[in-house]
Design a protein around this motif. Structure first.
Motif, PDB file in Angstrom:
ATOM      1  N   ALA A 486       0.828  -1.212   0.000  1.00 43.79           N
ATOM      2  CA  ALA A 486       0.000   0.000   0.000  1.00 43.79           C
ATOM      3  C   ALA A 486       0.859   1.257   0.000  1.00 43.79           C
ATOM      4  CB  ALA A 486      -0.929  -0.016   1.220  1.00 43.79           C
ATOM      5  N   VAL A 487       1.973   1.232   0.721  1.00 42.04           N
ATOM      6  CA  VAL A 487       2.863   2.397   0.765  1.00 42.04           C
ATOM      7  C   VAL A 487       3.424   2.691  -0.625  1.00 42.04           C
ATOM      8  CG1 VAL A 487       5.131   3.163   1.557  1.00 42.04           C
ATOM      9  CG2 VAL A 487       3.500   2.262   3.198  1.00 42.04           C
ATOM     10  N   TYR A 488       3.849   1.640  -1.317  1.00 43.21           N
ATOM     11  CA  TYR A 488       4.421   1.846  -2.655  1.00 43.21           C
ATOM     12  C   TYR A 488       3.362   2.279  -3.667  1.00 43.21           C
ATOM     13  CZ  TYR A 488       9.273   0.494  -1.971  1.00 43.21           C
ATOM     14  OH  TYR A 488      10.598   0.479  -1.596  1.00 43.21           O
ATOM     15  N   SER A 489       2.096   2.015  -3.360  1.00 44.01           N
ATOM     16  CA  SER A 489       1.013   2.443  -4.257  1.00 44.01           C
ATOM     17  C   SER A 489       0.537   3.851  -3.941  1.00 44.01           C
ATOM     18  CB  SER A 489      -0.164   1.467  -4.144  1.00 44.01           C
ATOM     19  OG  SER A 489       0.234   0.158  -4.475  1.00 44.01           O
ATOM     20  N   ASP A 490       0.979   4.404  -2.824  1.00 43.33           N
ATOM     21  CA  ASP A 490       0.541   5.742  -2.427  1.00 43.33           C
ATOM     22  C   ASP A 490       1.141   6.782  -3.370  1.00 43.33           C
ATOM     23  OD1 ASP A 490      -0.706   7.475  -0.188  1.00 43.33           O
ATOM     24  OD2 ASP A 490       1.315   8.314  -0.423  1.00 43.33           O
ATOM     25  N   LEU A 493       3.961   8.913  -1.216  1.00 39.05           N
ATOM     26  CA  LEU A 493       5.084   8.179  -0.643  1.00 39.05           C
ATOM     27  C   LEU A 493       5.767   7.266  -1.654  1.00 39.05           C
ATOM     28  CD1 LEU A 493       3.685   7.214   2.887  1.00 39.05           C
ATOM     29  CD2 LEU A 493       5.598   8.738   2.395  1.00 39.05           C
ATOM     30  N   GLY A 494       4.983   6.657  -2.541  1.00 39.28           N
ATOM     31  CA  GLY A 494       5.537   5.704  -3.494  1.00 39.28           C
ATOM     32  C   GLY A 494       6.698   6.259  -4.297  1.00 39.28           C
ATOM     33  N   PRO A 495       6.506   7.400  -4.996  1.00 39.22           N
ATOM     34  CA  PRO A 495       7.619   7.961  -5.784  1.00 39.22           C
ATOM     35  C   PRO A 495       8.840   8.318  -4.929  1.00 39.22           C
ATOM     36  CG  PRO A 495       5.523   8.901  -6.463  1.00 39.22           C
ATOM     37  CD  PRO A 495       5.248   8.102  -5.226  1.00 39.22           C
TER      38      PRO A 495
END
Length: 575
Positions: A486-490, A493-495
């Motif tokens: 989920a963090v990497y999809s945010d 936060l992801g970028p």
């Protein structure tokens, strides 16, 4: 077996030796098994052993054996007689695990830093101080609780411990678990301490499953649910039920009654039981006293009724609501054979309700003296820190809670609280803010690779992301791999994580080993203390008053921290 039917055959492969094969007979007679039955069994075992069919035989009796029957096996090393109690005791032999529990606890800092708490008695029906109450040492109440639990099934012993967050509820139960483990190992008490984290009830919504999982987590072995419940009812354990208020995230009086009635199975047993909760969780004073009594009065009638088509309809009287709730409970637990006993026996003289009192000046000083060596490293003393606490606005109140006092000590020891400075104001939010920034800086300086990892700001934002997800889902823990995805999809936060130069595994390691988060061997992620979830949610809301959560009723803990941020604690963007 050729020529003879037998109840059970048990086989076990033994490395480097022939397999072990046991023939097992089980006798459930009204009286102890006598000499004739045992003699016949011995002949059967010897014949089967002579034919190479078995290694040995075991005869198990529900009512035990006569003296002559036990004498009959003398000289027969391949025949064993076990009563059901003998067999159960072998299954429940956890002495080795209790030795480990004691040793592990004594390696913790809290072992030497523990401060004995004070309590005040509360009325069962109102949860208010009893008339003419006085503060007392917790030891006297605990001694009474343990002693009363030795009276058998007719004498259940229940102690409710109430305290707000940071008040020391879990710390107290862990201390009691250690003390009971020592008493068991030293032969002073034959009851096994069983710690039950009620927040894990959410995983199965089944008490029997929770109890088995708690036993397995404490003693590294699984036992049949029926055996555990039987021993629970007969008084084999001292049970520590931690955090009734965390069994489910949202509740009302009806839901609390349902959860409470589920726990009555434990509390009404001969195993002494402690139950902790926040006092604010009991919104309606006396709600248990009245509703549980109603459940008891209608128990026999409801147990034989067909399941009603409609439950707890608006406008119905309390007795009818109690009928419906109780019928629901019976249906929910029918498969588990967890019968709900007479709940009314929990009222009155067999239940003590106590509220943990704030630490007084003497206790705060005692706590600080336990940390004298830690404080001495920054040129501070227990007396100097106490004087600082008493000079600074709001610190005296915060220091009365063990958790927050611990944060004050750690912040001083890390050099973040200058005890010579008195102009600042510290609410709980300011204290948490100071602590997390200090701890992040300390971890970065202490562990060289942290300087090449995530920035402190990014670690805090990841903690905020986790807190918001847990809060939105009304849970206290989550599978770590799911939150990482989920963090990497945010979109925010992801970028940043992608541009950090760290691999996904490196980010996972950095975050999972941060100050505020713990990760168990099942890769379940949670904050090291529930209060950090409330703090990080409040930290987000103070900078975003239009956040969607602001349109919903907020938890008391979030409001508490949010109010604390209004005390001059700067926002992340200077607000």
């Amino acid at each position: 077996m050729p020529g003879k039917q037998t109840d059970l055959i048990a086989r076990k492969k033994v490395d480097g030796a022939p397999p072990m094969v046991l023939t097992i007979e089980c006798k459930d007679t009204a009286a102890p098994v006598g000499n004739a039955t045992v003699t016949t069994f011995i002949g059967q075992v010897m014949a089967q052993r002579g034919a190479g069919l078995v290694s040995a035989g075991v005869l198990v009796s529900a009512r035990g054996f006569t003296a002559s029957a036990r004498a009959a096996v003398t000289g027969h090393p391949y025949v064993a007689l076990l009563s059901w109690d003998d067999l159960s005791a072998e299954v429940l032999d956890v002495r080795h695990q209790l030795h480990d529990l004691v040793a592990s606890y004594e390696r913790l800092a809290i072992f030497s830093n523990y401060v004995t708490l004070k309590i005040r008695g509360l009325s069962w029906s109102t949860l208010k101080p009893t008339e003419g109450y006085r503060e007392t040492d917790l030891r006297a109440t605990l001694t009474k609780w343990l002693a009363r639990g030795t009276g058998g099934l007719s004498q259940p012993s229940v102690l409710f411990i109430l305290a707000d967050f940071g008040g020391g509820k879990t710390t107290l139960l862990r201390r009691l678990q250690w003390e009971q483990a020592r008493a068991y190992l030293e032969g002073r008490d034959d009851r096994i301490p069983l710690f039950v984290p009620l927040r894990k009830f959410r995983e199965s919504h089944d008490l029997a499953t929770l109890l088995r999982a708690s036993f397995r987590d404490s003693f590294y072995r699984d036992i049949p649910g029926d055996l555990l419940l039987q021993r629970l009812r007969s008084g084999t354990f001292c049970v520590y039920l931690d955090a009734f208020d965390e069994m489910v995230e949202r509740s009302d009086p009806a839901r609390r009654l349902e959860l409470f009635a589920t726990l009555v199975t434990v509390m009404n047993s001969a195993s002494p039981t402690v139950l902790t909760s926040r006092p604010s969780y009991f919104v309606l004073r006396g709600e248990f006293d009245s509703l549980v009594s109603k459940l008891s009065r209608h128990e026999a009638d409801v147990a034989t009724r067909p399941r009603p088509a409609q439950r707890v309809a608006p406008g119905r009287d309390e007795a009818a609501k109690a009928d419906d709730l109780y019928s629901l409970l019976l249906d929910l637990h029918r498969d588990d054979r967890l019968d709900i006993p007479d709940a009314a026996t929990l009222a009155g003289q067999r239940v003590d309700v106590a509220e943990i009192r704030p630490l007084d000046r003497r206790m705060v000083l005692e706590f600080l003296e336990h940390h004298a060596r830690e404080l001495d490293q920054v040129g501070a003393s227990a007396e100097a820190v106490l004087a600082f606490i008493e000079r600074v606005y709001d610190l005296t109140d915060l220091a009365s809670r063990p958790l927050l006092l611990s944060l004050i000590v750690k912040s001083v020891a890390l050099g973040g609280l200058d005890i010579n400075e008195t102009a600042s104001q510290y609410g709980a939010a300011g204290l948490y803010e100071t602590y997390i920034n200090l701890k992040l800086a300390f971890d970065k300086a202490k562990v060289p690779h942290r300087g090449e990892g995530l920035t402190s700001d990014l670690r805090i934002r990841l903690a905020e992301f986790l807190a918001l997800r847990l809060y939105a889902d009304r849970v206290l823990e989550v599978q770590f791999d799911g939150i990482l995805t989920a963090v990497y999809s945010d979109p925010a936060l992801g970028p940043e994580l992608q541009e950090s130069g760290l691999s996904r595994d490196e980010v996972a390691t950095d975050f999972a080993t941060s100050t505020f988060v713990s990760l168990d061997d099942s890769r379940v992620c949670r904050f090291v203390h529930k209060s950090f979830r409330g703090f990080f949610v409040a930290r987000v809301l103070k900078d975003d008053l239009k956040h969607r959560l602001m349109s919903e009723p907020l938890e008391r803990e979030v409001l508490y921290f949010l109010g604390g941020f209004g005390r001059g604690c700067p926002g992340r963007r200077g607000t």
